[in-house]
Design an enzyme around this catalytic site. Structure first.
Site, PDB file in Angstrom:
ATOM      1  N   CYS A  36       0.815  -1.222   0.000  1.00  0.00           N
ATOM      2  CA  CYS A  36       0.000   0.000   0.000  1.00  0.00           C
ATOM      3  C   CYS A  36       0.847   1.270   0.000  1.00  0.00           C
ATOM      4  O   CYS A  36       0.434   2.295  -0.554  1.00  0.00           O
ATOM      5  CB  CYS A  36      -0.973   0.005   1.172  1.00  0.00           C
ATOM      6  SG  CYS A  36      -0.232  -0.279   2.787  1.00  0.00           S
ATOM      7  N   HIS A  43      -2.539   6.992   3.129  1.00  0.00           N
ATOM      8  CA  HIS A  43      -1.100   7.133   3.328  1.00  0.00           C
ATOM      9  C   HIS A  43      -0.623   8.387   2.599  1.00  0.00           C
ATOM     10  O   HIS A  43      -1.078   8.685   1.488  1.00  0.00           O
ATOM     11  CB  HIS A  43      -0.341   5.951   2.719  1.00  0.00           C
ATOM     12  CG  HIS A  43      -0.454   4.669   3.481  1.00  0.00           C
ATOM     13  ND1 HIS A  43      -1.121   4.541   4.677  1.00  0.00           N
ATOM     14  CD2 HIS A  43       0.053   3.426   3.209  1.00  0.00           C
ATOM     15  CE1 HIS A  43      -1.023   3.280   5.095  1.00  0.00           C
ATOM     16  NE2 HIS A  43      -0.325   2.592   4.221  1.00  0.00           N
TER      17      HIS A  43
END
Lengths: 355, 355
Positions: free
Chosen positions: A136, A261
């Protein structure tokens, strides 16, 4: 194939359907073009029998077993590394193409590591029947970085991450939720030891309290003090971009954000770059949103980016001391593009080639 | 000088005594060696008459005025830039040496910018009677970086910050406190828009919500998209280290931490470095604590560092693709070493030279 008259497309299995990424996967499959026949939901035996909504219908979860892959054309795996290592080859042996989101196969030389906006053709060569989905953190930057690389030629990268707790799954989110409740009644870290006293041993999957804190660690220890997460970002970026010797220096840091993120990037290119050209590339690159007008308060933050598909890019500057380098701040939903969405996009590429 | 028999040392004034930094300054002055005669507390007229504890006694705050500097030997300023610009020269004209923590004088060629562990001798040459204290973000890394520079010779720096809200003063802390209360009852940013809806316009001194978020912006807009905070870190590091052409690339990001700034550093040196030598330097450098054993869960985080004096350093690695570069994670209390402590240390250097 299921018995329904609608079941004209390939059969898709979602393995790990009840996890943090699996839940987002079902939302994504309900909203993207409906090219699938049956969508089968597979999870651990303890989740079998639960019903989950996908494409407006309730679908019963079946337990992970060899038979669960009967008739499956493409299987999306979002399960722990050791579960993927065991079950992905079984799914392949039953005739499925596996798109795996674990770390197990990403660096295997016979497994392509695919980001559809960057290296879509790589899906075609998959001697193991497995296609890997990147980590990710890699995925939260690689679409923007890939677009700049295609034009400028990347020569080096220094990256620092600001990683959301949902990157550690449901346990990560629940831990932050509990910690916020624990610290909310205190003086909030104004005094030494506040956070540690309030949180106690309640650190869940993290080595330190994450509420009102940042933790410079993600994953497990690799050689010379590097974390596994940092090595993943380095190794996977090199493989996806086709730059096996690209200098990459990464420090991964967990922050008290639920989802999305962020990374700061210092990217060095073959020759002189301009911000104007970089902005033009980013403004037109598929899967990228340029959101960059700090004078008007415009730069991406996780609070804006959560729930969206693209990689958001802001703070685009040329390094003041190096006309070949750019500074960027990128932000992406780690459960969507960072996991479920990219996996679904890969599955769509595979379905399209055999359609 | 005060009438007390104890008042044998120089008279110290603390201007901005009631602010976030001022409050920490009074704690620090109460715990360090008591070299001062009178300690006079000065603040805006609306705080005049309040009594604050310093060295175990209650001292009444006096309003900022020309007369407030009568008999003052050294004046520590922690006030907004425009207040410092106006009042620091007045304090000097009354005979005081000013140690100023605003951004007003830091880059003035006739004002030394001092970090006692790095460039203590710079205090001696102060033609304006003013010594500047660096920005809190610069100070949170510069002691560790200076120690490595002294041995290895710094040639380039890429830094990303994880800045606490108290860097924006009491209003920053109060804003995070309110935002945490607002988001605590929601689904915590699990769903798109959660944080923004919960926080509304309650963003205080920050351009975006900071609870459950990270905000890639600190300060005001400078040319070419850089923030004033980023330019401060670059310009001040160059001045303190005596490297006016040092390549420095910084991205400053605010995080939901109350106190203690962190930074990731990618530092490039003159020639090959080793982690062993870097660790030896950091383990023995004054004002630095090496806390670096990730296998044993040891790396600094704000929750551990808040309330302490040193710069904490962890995650020391050599860049995998450049034997001349080190990766570091540094963490320091932005109100102590990042502001009040360094100011007090400078004042002690000045007091020592005239003793």
């Amino acid at each position: 194939m299921a018995g329904s008259a609608k079941a004209v497309g390939p059969t898709l299995a979602v393995v790990g359907a009840t996890g943090a990424v699996g839940t987002v996967m079902l939302q994504i499959l309900s909203h993207r073009a409906d090219i699938w026949g049956e969508i089968r939901l597979i999870a651990s035996p303890r989740s079998a029998g639960r019903k989950l909504a996908v494409r407006g219908r309730q679908v019963e979860v079946v337990a992970l077993s060899e038979e669960a892959f009967d008739g499956v054309d493409i299987a999306l795996f979002d399960v722990p590394d050791e579960v993927a290592a065991h079950w992905a080859p079984i799914a392949v042996s039953k005739g499925a193409v596996v798109v795996d989101n674990s770390g197990t196969f990403r660096m295997h030389p016979e497994v392509p590591l695919v980001v559809p906006e960057v290296n879509p053709h790589a899906v075609r060569v998959r001697p193991r029947g497995i296609i890997a989905n990147p980590n990710c953190t890699t995925l939260s930057m690689i679409v923007a970085l890939g677009a700049l690389h295609a034009e400028f030629g990347l020569r080096g990268l220094v990256a620092s991450s600001y990683q959301a707790v949902s990157g550690a799954g449901r346990a990560g989110v629940e831990t932050l939720r509990q910690q916020i409740a624990l610290v909310a009644g205190t003086s909030l870290g104004t005094n030494p030891g506040d956070v540690r006293r309030a949180v106690g041993d309640n650190t869940g999957p993290f080595p330190e309290p994450v509420a009102l804190n940042v933790v410079p660690w993600a994953g497990s220890l690799r050689e010379d003090g590097w974390s596994s997460e940092e090595m993943k970002v380095r190794d996977e970026s090199r493989k996806i971009l086709g730059l096996p010797r690209l200098p990459v220096a990464v420090t991964c840091v967990r922050v008290p954000v639920v989802t999305a993120h962020s990374l700061t990037l210092h990217a060095r290119f073959e020759s002189e770059v301009t911000v104007a050209k970089a902005r033009e590339i980013l403004a037109t690159a598929p899967g990228v949103v340029l959101y960059d007008d700090p004078g008007a308060g415009e730069f991406p933050t996780p609070a804006d980016v959560v729930g969206t598909d693209p990689t958001w890019v802001g703070r685009v500057r040329r390094a003041l001391d190096d006309p070949t380098a750019l500074e960027l701040f990128v932000c992406g939903d780690n459960l969507r593009k960072g996991a479920a969405l990219n996996t679904a996009q890969i599955a769509e590429l595979v379905a399209a080639e055999s359609a």
